[in-house]
Each structure stands twice: as C-alpha cells, then as structure tokens.
Scaffold this active site. Sequence first.
Site, short mmCIF file in Angstrom:
data_model
loop_
_atom_site.label_atom_id
_atom_site.label_comp_id
_atom_site.label_asym_id
_atom_site.label_seq_id
_atom_site.Cartn_x
_atom_site.Cartn_y
_atom_site.Cartn_z
N CYS A 1 7.25 4.34 5.73
CA CYS A 1 6.75 3.78 4.81
C CYS A 1 7.65 3.50 3.31
O CYS A 1 6.86 2.47 2.27
CB CYS A 1 5.87 5.08 4.36
SG CYS A 1 7.17 6.73 3.63
N CYS B 1 0.94 -1.29 0.17
CA CYS B 1 0.19 -0.26 -0.39
C CYS B 1 0.30 1.47 0.23
O CYS B 1 0.94 2.16 -0.44
CB CYS B 1 -0.86 0.24 1.68
SG CYS B 1 -2.08 1.59 1.19
N CYS B 2 1.89 1.26 1.42
CA CYS B 2 2.55 2.52 0.90
C CYS B 2 4.05 2.53 -0.17
O CYS B 2 4.06 3.92 -0.92
CB CYS B 2 3.46 3.08 2.29
SG CYS B 2 2.67 2.68 3.64
S1 SF4 Z 1 0.45 4.95 5.55
FE1 SF4 Z 1 1.05 2.81 3.71
S2 SF4 Z 1 -0.26 1.38 4.51
FE2 SF4 Z 1 -1.28 3.14 5.87
S3 SF4 Z 1 -2.99 3.45 4.78
FE3 SF4 Z 1 -1.26 5.06 4.25
S4 SF4 Z 1 -0.26 4.15 1.97
FE4 SF4 Z 1 -1.37 2.32 3.15
#
Ligand code: SF4
Length: 235
Positions: free
Chosen positions: A225, A114-115
């Site tokens: 991240c 996700c990051c």
């Molecule tokens: S911190 Fe990273 S894992 Fe969490 S929502 Fe934001 S982008 Fe996604």
Amino acid sequence: MGLLEGKEDLKVLVEKLNFKEKVERSKALISEAYKKYGDSLVVANSLGKDSVVVWDLAKRVDPKIRGFVVTTRFKPPETIKFMNEIVAKYPETKVYKSDAETPPELYKSDPDRCCDILKVEPVKRAIDEMGVKCWVTGLRCTEGRTRTDYKEIEERDAGLTKLNPILIWKEREVWQYLALYGVKVNPLYGEGYRSLGCSPCTKITTGDNERAGRWIGTSKCGGECGIHTRPLKSI
Ligand code: SF4
C-alpha cells in the site's frame, strides 16, 4: 551485542531458529527498543494476523506500549467491528482515517494514489501527532516478493526508526502463536483470506503467495500500500 545492532543473517535465522526462539527474540527486540525509545515507540496495528501477534508481544513486554490503527472508508464491516473491539479493549490505541475526497473508483484507476491518500497520509499523521520515533510493524520477509529486503531494525526516514520484530517468522509460526496464546483474529480469515485489506482490493486466493489476493488486476497486484515504501516524515 544488542539485537538492535542487526548484525545477523536473517535468511539463516528464518530456518535456524525454532518457534520458541523466535518468540523470545521478538520480545527481546521490542524490549530493547522500548528501553531505548520509551513512549515514542508505537505499534502500527493493521488488524491483520501479523499485527495482532506483534501487538500481543508488545503488551507482554509492557502493557503501557501504545498503538495506532489506520482505517479507510473501504474496510470490510468485519474489520471495522474487529477494530472497534481492539480499541475498546486497548484505549491506548488511536485510530486514524482520511476524510479526503477521492474520485469514484480511484482504487481501480490509480490504486497507488488511492493508498497514498487513504493509508499513507494517515500513517504520517499518526507518526507526527503521537510523537513516534520508533514504529513497530508486523512485516515478515517470507510474506511475498516485496518483503524480502527488510531488516529487523531500520531507518528509511531520517529520525524515524522502524522495528520489524517478527520479520523472520513464517506464516505457520504466526498461526502457531495465535493458537497457542489464544489471540483473537479478524473473522475474515475464517472465510479463506490470507492477507486482509480494503474490500475492493482484496480477494481470496489459494496459491503459495500470501499476498496474491491483494490488488488483483492492477500493477500493484501482490504489492504494497505504500506505508513501507514511501517516505513517512515530511521533515
Ligand atoms: S487498498 Fe488502497 S487502493 Fe484499495 S481501496 Fe484501500 S486505500 Fe484504496
């Protein structure tokens, strides 16, 4: 010897230098790097307290220094409002965001992925599109277990220098600077947060570790991240 040669023992400097000396050192680092890199030096502003210190220092060195912000669909409304205020005040700040589709709750099942999608990719794009040769960050070596081995100036990607001008500052000195120089911060700090990120991955904590509230309940807890650990240049 120029500060950019990075020959000094940073662990010693964390304790040895006083607040004023650290402020002067940080400004000197930015100034030296700006002389060297000119407009290809750009501040990465995460909108956290450390970033706004670095942004303020950079503006004191030269008001023309540019910046970029990476935002995501999961940033809290307070952070979005704060970002909009910064961009309105400093139009030389560019905003980057990923619109890529992600599986539902990817931040729970695979926060690293996700990051990568929502944070690391837009940083890569910013570096590419803004012609960045030196990016300036708010990293501090006292901030958490993942941040102890950085240098004030480093090149983790070939052709891309990273300047960490407040690396040796303590959390207290960051707040000291913000108070003394009247720099506005994200109002979420007033709620008790000590490190800010996306809403689903950021909690209020009270322990010693500043980053303990990040990614609680995942393998990434208290971690990063990826923008400081992943390659940012594709070539
Ligand atoms: S911190 Fe990273 S894992 Fe969490 S929502 Fe934001 S982008 Fe996604």
